[in-house]
Design a protein around this motif. Structure first.
Motif, PDB file in Angstrom:
ATOM      1  N   GLU A  45     -26.314  22.240  26.928  1.00  0.00           N
ATOM      2  CA  GLU A  45     -26.838  22.728  27.972  1.00  0.00           C
ATOM      3  C   GLU A  45     -26.617  21.666  29.438  1.00  0.00           C
ATOM      4  O   GLU A  45     -26.864  22.351  30.500  1.00  0.00           O
ATOM      5  N   LYS A  46     -26.067  20.618  29.055  1.00  0.00           N
ATOM      6  CA  LYS A  46     -25.729  19.813  30.105  1.00  0.00           C
ATOM      7  C   LYS A  46     -24.171  19.851  30.730  1.00  0.00           C
ATOM      8  O   LYS A  46     -23.839  19.318  31.712  1.00  0.00           O
ATOM      9  N   LEU A  47     -23.403  20.842  29.934  1.00  0.00           N
ATOM     10  CA  LEU A  47     -21.956  20.840  30.206  1.00  0.00           C
ATOM     11  C   LEU A  47     -21.818  21.679  31.639  1.00  0.00           C
ATOM     12  O   LEU A  47     -22.556  22.541  31.893  1.00  0.00           O
ATOM     13  N   GLU A  48     -20.899  21.109  32.395  1.00  0.00           N
ATOM     14  CA  GLU A  48     -20.674  21.619  33.649  1.00  0.00           C
ATOM     15  C   GLU A  48     -19.294  22.146  34.049  1.00  0.00           C
ATOM     16  O   GLU A  48     -19.184  22.887  34.785  1.00  0.00           O
ATOM     17  N   ASN A  49     -18.224  21.679  33.342  1.00  0.00           N
ATOM     18  CA  ASN A  49     -16.871  22.156  33.577  1.00  0.00           C
ATOM     19  C   ASN A  49     -16.407  22.210  32.240  1.00  0.00           C
ATOM     20  O   ASN A  49     -16.463  21.740  31.269  1.00  0.00           O
ATOM     21  N   PRO A  50     -15.009  22.849  32.496  1.00  0.00           N
ATOM     22  CA  PRO A  50     -14.286  23.307  31.170  1.00  0.00           C
ATOM     23  C   PRO A  50     -13.759  22.053  30.480  1.00  0.00           C
ATOM     24  O   PRO A  50     -13.716  21.914  29.303  1.00  0.00           O
ATOM     25  N   ASP A  51     -13.426  20.708  31.394  1.00  0.00           N
ATOM     26  CA  ASP A  51     -13.183  19.545  30.347  1.00  0.00           C
ATOM     27  C   ASP A  51     -14.205  19.067  29.749  1.00  0.00           C
ATOM     28  O   ASP A  51     -14.133  18.826  28.559  1.00  0.00           O
ATOM     29  N   GLN A  52     -15.589  19.121  30.234  1.00  0.00           N
ATOM     30  CA  GLN A  52     -16.547  18.827  29.403  1.00  0.00           C
ATOM     31  C   GLN A  52     -16.971  19.763  28.123  1.00  0.00           C
ATOM     32  O   GLN A  52     -17.344  19.158  27.269  1.00  0.00           O
ATOM     33  N   MET A  53     -16.664  20.874  28.323  1.00  0.00           N
ATOM     34  CA  MET A  53     -16.720  21.976  27.120  1.00  0.00           C
ATOM     35  C   MET A  53     -15.702  21.795  26.405  1.00  0.00           C
ATOM     36  O   MET A  53     -16.084  21.766  25.093  1.00  0.00           O
ATOM     37  N   ILE A  54     -14.516  21.452  26.595  1.00  0.00           N
ATOM     38  CA  ILE A  54     -13.662  21.051  25.488  1.00  0.00           C
ATOM     39  C   ILE A  54     -13.894  19.816  24.900  1.00  0.00           C
ATOM     40  O   ILE A  54     -13.775  19.809  23.559  1.00  0.00           O
ATOM     41  N   ASP A  55     -14.449  18.634  25.561  1.00  0.00           N
ATOM     42  CA  ASP A  55     -14.749  17.496  24.884  1.00  0.00           C
ATOM     43  C   ASP A  55     -15.756  17.668  23.929  1.00  0.00           C
ATOM     44  O   ASP A  55     -15.762  17.390  22.675  1.00  0.00           O
ATOM     45  N   PHE A  56     -16.780  18.486  24.202  1.00  0.00           N
ATOM     46  CA  PHE A  56     -18.026  18.893  23.355  1.00  0.00           C
ATOM     47  C   PHE A  56     -17.605  19.707  22.359  1.00  0.00           C
ATOM     48  O   PHE A  56     -17.975  19.202  21.334  1.00  0.00           O
ATOM     49  N   GLN A  57     -16.686  20.516  22.368  1.00  0.00           N
ATOM     50  CA  GLN A  57     -16.409  21.341  21.147  1.00  0.00           C
ATOM     51  C   GLN A  57     -15.142  20.624  20.277  1.00  0.00           C
ATOM     52  O   GLN A  57     -15.191  20.589  19.086  1.00  0.00           O
ATOM     53  N   THR A  58     -14.561  19.477  20.690  1.00  0.00           N
ATOM     54  CA  THR A  58     -13.657  18.748  20.031  1.00  0.00           C
ATOM     55  C   THR A  58     -14.564  17.625  19.268  1.00  0.00           C
ATOM     56  O   THR A  58     -14.311  17.562  18.188  1.00  0.00           O
ATOM     57  N   GLU A  59     -15.454  17.168  19.870  1.00  0.00           N
ATOM     58  CA  GLU A  59     -16.525  16.341  19.013  1.00  0.00           C
ATOM     59  C   GLU A  59     -17.287  17.022  18.031  1.00  0.00           C
ATOM     60  O   GLU A  59     -17.286  16.379  16.824  1.00  0.00           O
ATOM     61  N   TYR A  60     -17.596  18.146  18.177  1.00  0.00           N
ATOM     62  CA  TYR A  60     -18.058  18.874  17.252  1.00  0.00           C
ATOM     63  C   TYR A  60     -17.340  19.252  16.139  1.00  0.00           C
ATOM     64  O   TYR A  60     -17.658  19.061  14.738  1.00  0.00           O
ATOM     65  N   THR A  61     -16.195  19.777  16.464  1.00  0.00           N
ATOM     66  CA  THR A  61     -15.246  19.853  15.312  1.00  0.00           C
ATOM     67  C   THR A  61     -14.671  18.691  14.417  1.00  0.00           C
ATOM     68  O   THR A  61     -14.483  18.647  13.404  1.00  0.00           O
ATOM     69  N   LYS A  62     -14.558  17.627  15.382  1.00  0.00           N
ATOM     70  CA  LYS A  62     -14.213  16.100  14.591  1.00  0.00           C
ATOM     71  C   LYS A  62     -15.408  15.914  13.735  1.00  0.00           C
ATOM     72  O   LYS A  62     -15.242  15.278  12.519  1.00  0.00           O
ATOM     73  N   GLU A  63     -16.719  15.827  14.068  1.00  0.00           N
ATOM     74  CA  GLU A  63     -17.683  15.667  13.081  1.00  0.00           C
ATOM     75  C   GLU A  63     -17.575  16.373  12.003  1.00  0.00           C
ATOM     76  O   GLU A  63     -17.730  15.732  10.566  1.00  0.00           O
ATOM     77  N   LEU A  64     -17.297  17.920  12.094  1.00  0.00           N
ATOM     78  CA  LEU A  64     -17.406  18.621  10.904  1.00  0.00           C
ATOM     79  C   LEU A  64     -16.406  17.997  10.134  1.00  0.00           C
ATOM     80  O   LEU A  64     -16.313  17.967   8.800  1.00  0.00           O
ATOM     81  N   HIS A  65     -14.946  17.856  10.703  1.00  0.00           N
ATOM     82  CA  HIS A  65     -13.945  17.448   9.889  1.00  0.00           C
ATOM     83  C   HIS A  65     -14.115  16.237   8.947  1.00  0.00           C
ATOM     84  O   HIS A  65     -13.666  16.253   7.761  1.00  0.00           O
ATOM     85  N   ASP A  66     -15.017  15.203   9.584  1.00  0.00           N
ATOM     86  CA  ASP A  66     -15.014  14.118   8.913  1.00  0.00           C
ATOM     87  C   ASP A  66     -15.978  14.160   7.571  1.00  0.00           C
ATOM     88  O   ASP A  66     -16.166  13.508   6.783  1.00  0.00           O
ATOM     89  N   LEU A  67     -16.745  15.273   7.494  1.00  0.00           N
ATOM     90  CA  LEU A  67     -17.591  15.720   6.515  1.00  0.00           C
ATOM     91  C   LEU A  67     -17.184  16.259   5.241  1.00  0.00           C
ATOM     92  O   LEU A  67     -17.565  16.638   4.231  1.00  0.00           O
ATOM     93  N   SER A  68     -15.643  16.730   5.243  1.00  0.00           N
ATOM     94  CA  SER A  68     -14.977  17.287   4.137  1.00  0.00           C
ATOM     95  C   SER A  68     -13.681  16.623   4.050  1.00  0.00           C
ATOM     96  O   SER A  68     -13.277  15.814   4.744  1.00  0.00           O
ATOM     97  N   ASP A  69     -13.009  17.248   3.170  1.00  0.00           N
ATOM     98  CA  ASP A  69     -11.532  16.700   2.745  1.00  0.00           C
ATOM     99  C   ASP A  69     -10.500  17.730   3.432  1.00  0.00           C
ATOM    100  O   ASP A  69      -9.558  17.606   3.054  1.00  0.00           O
ATOM    101  N   TYR A  70     -11.032  18.276   4.251  1.00  0.00           N
ATOM    102  CA  TYR A  70      -9.976  19.066   5.472  1.00  0.00           C
ATOM    103  C   TYR A  70      -8.700  18.058   5.823  1.00  0.00           C
ATOM    104  O   TYR A  70      -9.174  17.280   6.280  1.00  0.00           O
ATOM    105  N   PRO A  71      -7.527  18.393   5.720  1.00  0.00           N
ATOM    106  CA  PRO A  71      -6.468  17.531   5.963  1.00  0.00           C
ATOM    107  C   PRO A  71      -6.537  16.953   7.444  1.00  0.00           C
ATOM    108  O   PRO A  71      -7.074  17.565   8.357  1.00  0.00           O
ATOM    109  N   LYS A  72      -5.607  15.935   7.503  1.00  0.00           N
ATOM    110  CA  LYS A  72      -5.698  15.085   8.761  1.00  0.00           C
ATOM    111  C   LYS A  72      -5.252  15.919   9.764  1.00  0.00           C
ATOM    112  O   LYS A  72      -4.069  16.719   9.454  1.00  0.00           O
ATOM    113  N   ILE A  73      -5.738  15.951  11.000  1.00  0.00           N
ATOM    114  CA  ILE A  73      -5.088  16.629  12.276  1.00  0.00           C
ATOM    115  C   ILE A  73      -5.484  15.817  13.304  1.00  0.00           C
ATOM    116  O   ILE A  73      -6.295  15.239  13.700  1.00  0.00           O
TER     117      ILE A  73
END
Ligand code: FAD
Ligand code: NAP
Length: 446
Positions: free
Chosen positions: A357-385
């Motif tokens: 809800e605090k996101l203000e611009n596309p760069d912040q949105m990209i950071d947000f979804q990247t952090e979310y995806t990275k967190e999920l990635h760390d929870l399984s054995d999905y290969p490195k990227i």
């Protein structure tokens, strides 16, 4: 044996099937899986259909893609970690492929093995209920007009959320003499050659449909935004004005006083998260946002942990995020990931929603979804990227668009999986009229 239903064989449903296949390859015992798709083939939106409205069985057509659609983000940002573009095509290809090329890529890894046998095509899920112990799914075999009921332990909703258009009405539409359509039903920009086109909206469909119409010879394209303009430097023949007020005869009158003769109005006004087949207690209710509430880790339904949703977020990241979600969902189903207690779930969801809800611009949105995806990635054995490279690529891409909306698709990036650098495409996007796989991959073309 545990039974899992997957609703949808688009990119998300296919990620789910692939995740189980990879576990099985490692010698793990996987559940029994049935995947339902209402289309006659796999690939979801990427499986282009000329149809609009309803299909030959009277079922609404889910497809929203159109001819000449090229990826609007760099392919490097959506690359599968377990199946690179280099592996699929045998050599590096340019960064912004057209639909047919991406469709080919999406299907490449799932064609290996017998995954297709797990899909019931032409089967529309019409009802899903939970009885406190398991789910009952009713589905319609459209070809044979036959309903079936099956019982499952887990349900994965991978039915997409860009298939049911949101269609507003403006004064004067009833008597407008031209054509009014939603981007869901837009198929071929050639239809608008020589015409004055009004496009409503200020997101990706508005941007791309407007550019397509311009590229294929519309006389003028006027984009009406409601809240914020996209603000790109539009080429001659295109302009962006403030919010449609009304249509008067064939004239579009905007709230900033601007007037434009119009032959067609294309509503690029977004889509509904629409799940008429789910009972109320199972139904996700949200707009198009980066963190829909009530989904733990963006996947697990807060009120019933045996119900999993994939791909329900607004999307910068797509295919590799869907994979991270699917690998996570698989491990929830297989008991490898333990779901915490209700208060921890609540806390986790609230944390992400309040950040969103605090996101203000596309760069912040990209950071947000990247952090979310990275967190999920760390929870399984999905290969490195390399998510840091993806983050950087997304931001460069955003800046390229601001620099020149007509040329951003001519840039090239490097792969977060193999590191290889994409070649520059043989034809600049603004003059590339043929979007076929054959022409795109033609190496002899200069
Ligand atoms: C016009 C447009 C262009 C896009 N372009 C890009 C792009 O360039 N790059 C990108 O990364 N993303 C793009 N996207 C985003 C797109 O959402 C994803 O790429 C991807 O298709 C999402 O996959 P999905 O599996 O969630 O949904 P979908 O692709 O929509 O697949 C859902 C599947 O579920 C099936 N289904 C739905 N309801 C039922 C039911 N009741 N019973 C049985 N089956 C059902 C449908 O038939 C469909 O096959 C675009 C979206 C749109 C609308
Ligand atoms: N590959 C490609 O080139 C391509 C092309 C098209 C689409 N896509 C994808 O398709 C997906 C959907 O994009 P989308 O643009 O269709 O949906 P979207 O991102 O949800 O945007 C919906 C837009 O509709 C506007 N809107 C809603 N109601 C309106 C009204 N009454 N009047 C005027 N405007 C109104 C919104 O404006 P407000 O901001 O004012 O609310 C918003 O700009 C995205 O994932 C996108 O990447 C990709």
């Amino acid at each position: 044996m545990t039974k899992v239903a997957i609703i949808g064989a688009g990119p998300c449903g296919l990620s789910m099937l692939r995740s189980f296949q990879q576990a099985e390859k490692k010698g793990e015992k996987i559940p029994e899986i049935v995947c339902f798709d209402k289309q006659e083939n796999w690939g979801g939106l990427w499986n282009y259909s000329w149809r609009t409205g309803s299909d030959q069985y009277g079922d609404p057509v889910p497809n929203s893609m159109y001819r000449y659609l090229w990826s609007n983000g760099p392919k490097e940002c959506l690359e599968f970690a377990d199946y690179s573009f280099d592996e699929h095509f045998g050599y590096p290809i340019p960064s912004f492929p057209p639909r047919e090329v991406l469709y080919d890529y999406i299907l490449g890894r799932v064609k290996k093995g017998n995954l297709k046998d797990k899909i019931r095509f032409n089967n529309s899920v019409t009802n899903v209920t939970y009885n406190g112990n398991n789910f009952e799914i009713t589905s319609l075999d459209k070809k044979n007009n036959k309903f079936s009921k099956d019982v499952f332990d887990y349900v994965v909703v991978a039915s997409g959320h860009f298939s049911v258009p949101f269609i507003p009405e403006y004064p004067g539409m009833k008597s407008f003499p031209g054509r009014i359509l939603h981007s869901h039903d837009f198929r071929d920009a050639e239809e608008f050659r020589g015409k004055n086109v009004i496009v409503l909206g200020s997101s990706y469909s508005a941007e791309d449909v407007a550019l397509q119409c311009h590229k294929y010879g519309a006389k003028s394209v006027t984009i009406g935004y409601r809240h914020n303009p996209m603000g790109f430097k539009w080429p001659n023949g295109m302009k962006e004005v403030f919010h449609l007020d009304r249509l008067e005869g064939s004239k579009a009158i905007f709230k900033d006083g601007h007037e434009q003769e119009a032959d067609a109005v294309i509503l690029c006004t977004g889509y509904l998260h629409h799940f008429p087949f789910l009972s109320e207690d199972l139904k996700l209710k949200t707009g198009n946002r980066l963190y829909p509430p009530k989904l733990y880790k963006g996947v697990v339904w807060q009120n019933n942990h045996k119900l999993l949703y994939l791909g329900m977020q607004d999307q910068f990241h797509t295919f590799n995020m869907f994979d991270c979600q699917a690998w996570f969902a698989r491990d929830v189903v297989m008991g490898k990931i333990k779901i915490p207690n209700n208060s921890e779930i609540e806390k986790d969801i609230n944390k992400w929603v309040s950040m969103e809800e605090k996101l203000e611009n596309p760069d912040q949105m990209i950071d947000f979804q990247t952090e979310y995806t990275k967190e999920l990635h760390d929870l399984s054995d999905y290969p490195k990227i390399d998510f840091e490279l993806i983050r950087k690529t997304f931001k460069e891409w955003e800046h390229h668009k601001v620099e020149n909306i007509m040329t951003y698709r001519n840039k090239s990036f490097s792969s977060p999986v193999t590191g290889s650098v994409a070649p520059i495409h043989h034809t600049a996007w603004e003059v590339a009229m043929d979007d076929s796989l054959k022409t795109f991959l033609n190496k002899s073309k200069k």
